[in-house]
Scaffold this motif. Structure first.
Motif, PDB file in Angstrom:
ATOM      1  N   GLN A   1      -2.337 103.237  89.950  1.00  0.00           N
ATOM      2  CA  GLN A   1      -2.261 101.887  90.488  1.00  0.00           C
ATOM      3  C   GLN A   1      -0.807 101.443  90.499  1.00  0.00           C
ATOM      4  O   GLN A   1      -0.254 101.083  89.443  1.00  0.00           O
ATOM      5  N   PRO A   2      -0.182 101.493  91.670  1.00  0.00           N
ATOM      6  CA  PRO A   2       1.209 101.036  91.780  1.00  0.00           C
ATOM      7  C   PRO A   2       1.283  99.524  91.585  1.00  0.00           C
ATOM      8  O   PRO A   2       0.275  98.817  91.777  1.00  0.00           O
ATOM      9  N   PRO A   3       2.427  99.001  91.242  1.00  0.00           N
ATOM     10  CA  PRO A   3       2.567  97.557  91.042  1.00  0.00           C
ATOM     11  C   PRO A   3       2.145  96.771  92.273  1.00  0.00           C
ATOM     12  O   PRO A   3       2.600  97.056  93.391  1.00  0.00           O
ATOM     13  N   GLY A   4       1.243  95.824  92.086  1.00  0.00           N
ATOM     14  CA  GLY A   4       0.818  94.965  93.178  1.00  0.00           C
ATOM     15  C   GLY A   4      -0.104  95.611  94.192  1.00  0.00           C
ATOM     16  O   GLY A   4      -0.391  95.021  95.238  1.00  0.00           O
ATOM     17  N   LYS A   5      -0.557  96.817  93.892  1.00  0.00           N
ATOM     18  CA  LYS A   5      -1.425  97.530  94.845  1.00  0.00           C
ATOM     19  C   LYS A   5      -2.742  97.903  94.187  1.00  0.00           C
ATOM     20  O   LYS A   5      -2.910  97.799  92.975  1.00  0.00           O
ATOM     21  N   GLU A   6      -3.666  98.369  95.016  1.00  0.00           N
ATOM     22  CA  GLU A   6      -4.967  98.775  94.500  1.00  0.00           C
ATOM     23  C   GLU A   6      -4.899 100.177  93.888  1.00  0.00           C
ATOM     24  O   GLU A   6      -4.024 100.982  94.222  1.00  0.00           O
ATOM     25  N   ARG A   7      -5.844 100.442  93.041  1.00  0.00           N
ATOM     26  CA  ARG A   7      -5.950 101.762  92.432  1.00  0.00           C
ATOM     27  C   ARG A   7      -6.342 102.783  93.500  1.00  0.00           C
ATOM     28  O   ARG A   7      -7.196 102.509  94.353  1.00  0.00           O
ATOM     29  N   GLU A   8      -5.738 103.955  93.422  1.00  0.00           N
ATOM     30  CA  GLU A   8      -6.021 105.006  94.397  1.00  0.00           C
ATOM     31  C   GLU A   8      -6.232 106.336  93.708  1.00  0.00           C
ATOM     32  O   GLU A   8      -5.659 106.605  92.643  1.00  0.00           O
ATOM     33  N   SER A   9      -7.037 107.164  94.335  1.00  0.00           N
ATOM     34  CA  SER A   9      -7.279 108.502  93.800  1.00  0.00           C
ATOM     35  C   SER A   9      -6.078 109.386  94.093  1.00  0.00           C
ATOM     36  O   SER A   9      -5.514 109.345  95.186  1.00  0.00           O
TER      37      SER A   9
ATOM     38  N   GLU B   1       8.157 106.121  94.710  1.00  0.00           N
ATOM     39  CA  GLU B   1       6.837 105.589  95.095  1.00  0.00           C
ATOM     40  C   GLU B   1       5.699 106.156  94.252  1.00  0.00           C
ATOM     41  O   GLU B   1       4.557 105.737  94.397  1.00  0.00           O
ATOM     42  N   ASP B   2       5.998 107.092  93.374  1.00  0.00           N
ATOM     43  CA  ASP B   2       4.994 107.578  92.428  1.00  0.00           C
ATOM     44  C   ASP B   2       4.882 106.654  91.215  1.00  0.00           C
ATOM     45  O   ASP B   2       4.000 106.842  90.370  1.00  0.00           O
ATOM     46  N   THR B   3       5.751 105.670  91.131  1.00  0.00           N
ATOM     47  CA  THR B   3       5.697 104.719  90.025  1.00  0.00           C
ATOM     48  C   THR B   3       4.363 103.984  90.033  1.00  0.00           C
ATOM     49  O   THR B   3       3.966 103.399  91.050  1.00  0.00           O
ATOM     50  N   ALA B   4       3.670 104.047  88.911  1.00  0.00           N
ATOM     51  CA  ALA B   4       2.331 103.467  88.818  1.00  0.00           C
ATOM     52  C   ALA B   4       1.815 103.632  87.399  1.00  0.00           C
ATOM     53  O   ALA B   4       2.384 104.386  86.597  1.00  0.00           O
TER      54      ALA B   4
ATOM     55  N   TYR C   1     -16.397 107.228  83.450  1.00  0.00           N
ATOM     56  CA  TYR C   1     -15.682 106.877  82.234  1.00  0.00           C
ATOM     57  C   TYR C   1     -14.191 106.869  82.522  1.00  0.00           C
ATOM     58  O   TYR C   1     -13.691 107.698  83.284  1.00  0.00           O
ATOM     59  N   TRP C   2     -13.487 105.940  81.853  1.00  0.00           N
ATOM     60  CA  TRP C   2     -12.060 105.769  82.094  1.00  0.00           C
ATOM     61  C   TRP C   2     -11.263 105.903  80.804  1.00  0.00           C
ATOM     62  O   TRP C   2     -11.694 105.439  79.752  1.00  0.00           O
ATOM     63  N   GLY C   3     -10.099 106.494  80.937  1.00  0.00           N
ATOM     64  CA  GLY C   3      -9.145 106.442  79.850  1.00  0.00           C
ATOM     65  C   GLY C   3      -8.246 105.234  80.034  1.00  0.00           C
ATOM     66  O   GLY C   3      -8.259 104.581  81.077  1.00  0.00           O
ATOM     67  N   GLN C   4      -7.452 104.953  79.025  1.00  0.00           N
ATOM     68  CA  GLN C   4      -6.473 103.881  79.184  1.00  0.00           C
ATOM     69  C   GLN C   4      -5.356 104.384  80.089  1.00  0.00           C
ATOM     70  O   GLN C   4      -5.192 105.567  80.280  1.00  0.00           O
ATOM     71  N   GLY C   5      -4.644 103.524  80.699  1.00  0.00           N
ATOM     72  CA  GLY C   5      -3.601 103.940  81.617  1.00  0.00           C
ATOM     73  C   GLY C   5      -2.344 104.399  80.899  1.00  0.00           C
ATOM     74  O   GLY C   5      -2.097 104.043  79.740  1.00  0.00           O
ATOM     75  N   THR C   6      -1.577 105.201  81.593  1.00  0.00           N
ATOM     76  CA  THR C   6      -0.264 105.604  81.096  1.00  0.00           C
ATOM     77  C   THR C   6       0.759 105.336  82.189  1.00  0.00           C
ATOM     78  O   THR C   6       0.551 105.717  83.350  1.00  0.00           O
ATOM     79  N   GLN C   7       1.819 104.669  81.828  1.00  0.00           N
ATOM     80  CA  GLN C   7       2.804 104.219  82.813  1.00  0.00           C
ATOM     81  C   GLN C   7       3.753 105.348  83.192  1.00  0.00           C
ATOM     82  O   GLN C   7       4.313 106.028  82.317  1.00  0.00           O
ATOM     83  N   VAL C   8       3.923 105.527  84.480  1.00  0.00           N
ATOM     84  CA  VAL C   8       4.919 106.453  85.014  1.00  0.00           C
ATOM     85  C   VAL C   8       5.903 105.646  85.849  1.00  0.00           C
ATOM     86  O   VAL C   8       5.498 104.920  86.758  1.00  0.00           O
TER      87      VAL C   8
END
Length: 114
Positions: A38-46, A87-90, A103-110
């Motif tokens: 999920q990039p900043p300000g955008k929707e989550r994407e596969s 643009e891979d920042t998310a 099931y979801w894991g917690q996010g990790t920032q890149v």
């Protein structure tokens, strides 16, 4: 079922990072696992998927640069990210599908700097 994502951080453009998704209460061998972002300000994407039979698929934006893999000995799914772009920042999330549940894991920032 618990998923633990790790490995995010700061990288320069052109660099690499490897994300890990470790599971407990579930065996990755037999299910589909997917990385999202999920990039900043955008929707989550596969981003990338590995199915129970080992078949992998990728978003066009990461094809040829990212590799999803599974280590059955430690029940972990990896996302190797090479040739990183700003643009891979998310925030990156791993997700597993089992018996109709997701099931979801917690996010990790890149964060990729130019």
């Amino acid at each position: 079922v618990q998923l633990q994502a790790s490995g995010g951080g700061l990288a320069q453009a052109g660099g690499s990072l490897r994300l890990s998704c470790a599971a407990s209460g579930i065996i990755f061998n037999f299910i589909t696992v997917r990385w999202y972002r999920q990039p900043p300000g955008k929707e989550r994407e596969s981003v990338a998927t590995i199915s129970s039979n080992g078949e992998t698929t990728y978003a066009d934006s990461v094809k040829g640069r990212f590799t999803i893999s599974r280590n059955t000995s430690n029940n972990t799914v990896y996302l190797q990210m090479d040739s990183l772009k700003p643009e891979d920042t998310a925030v990156y999330y791993c997700s597993a599908y089992l018996l109709g549940s997701q099931y979801w894991g917690q996010g990790t920032q890149v964060t990729v700097s130019s």
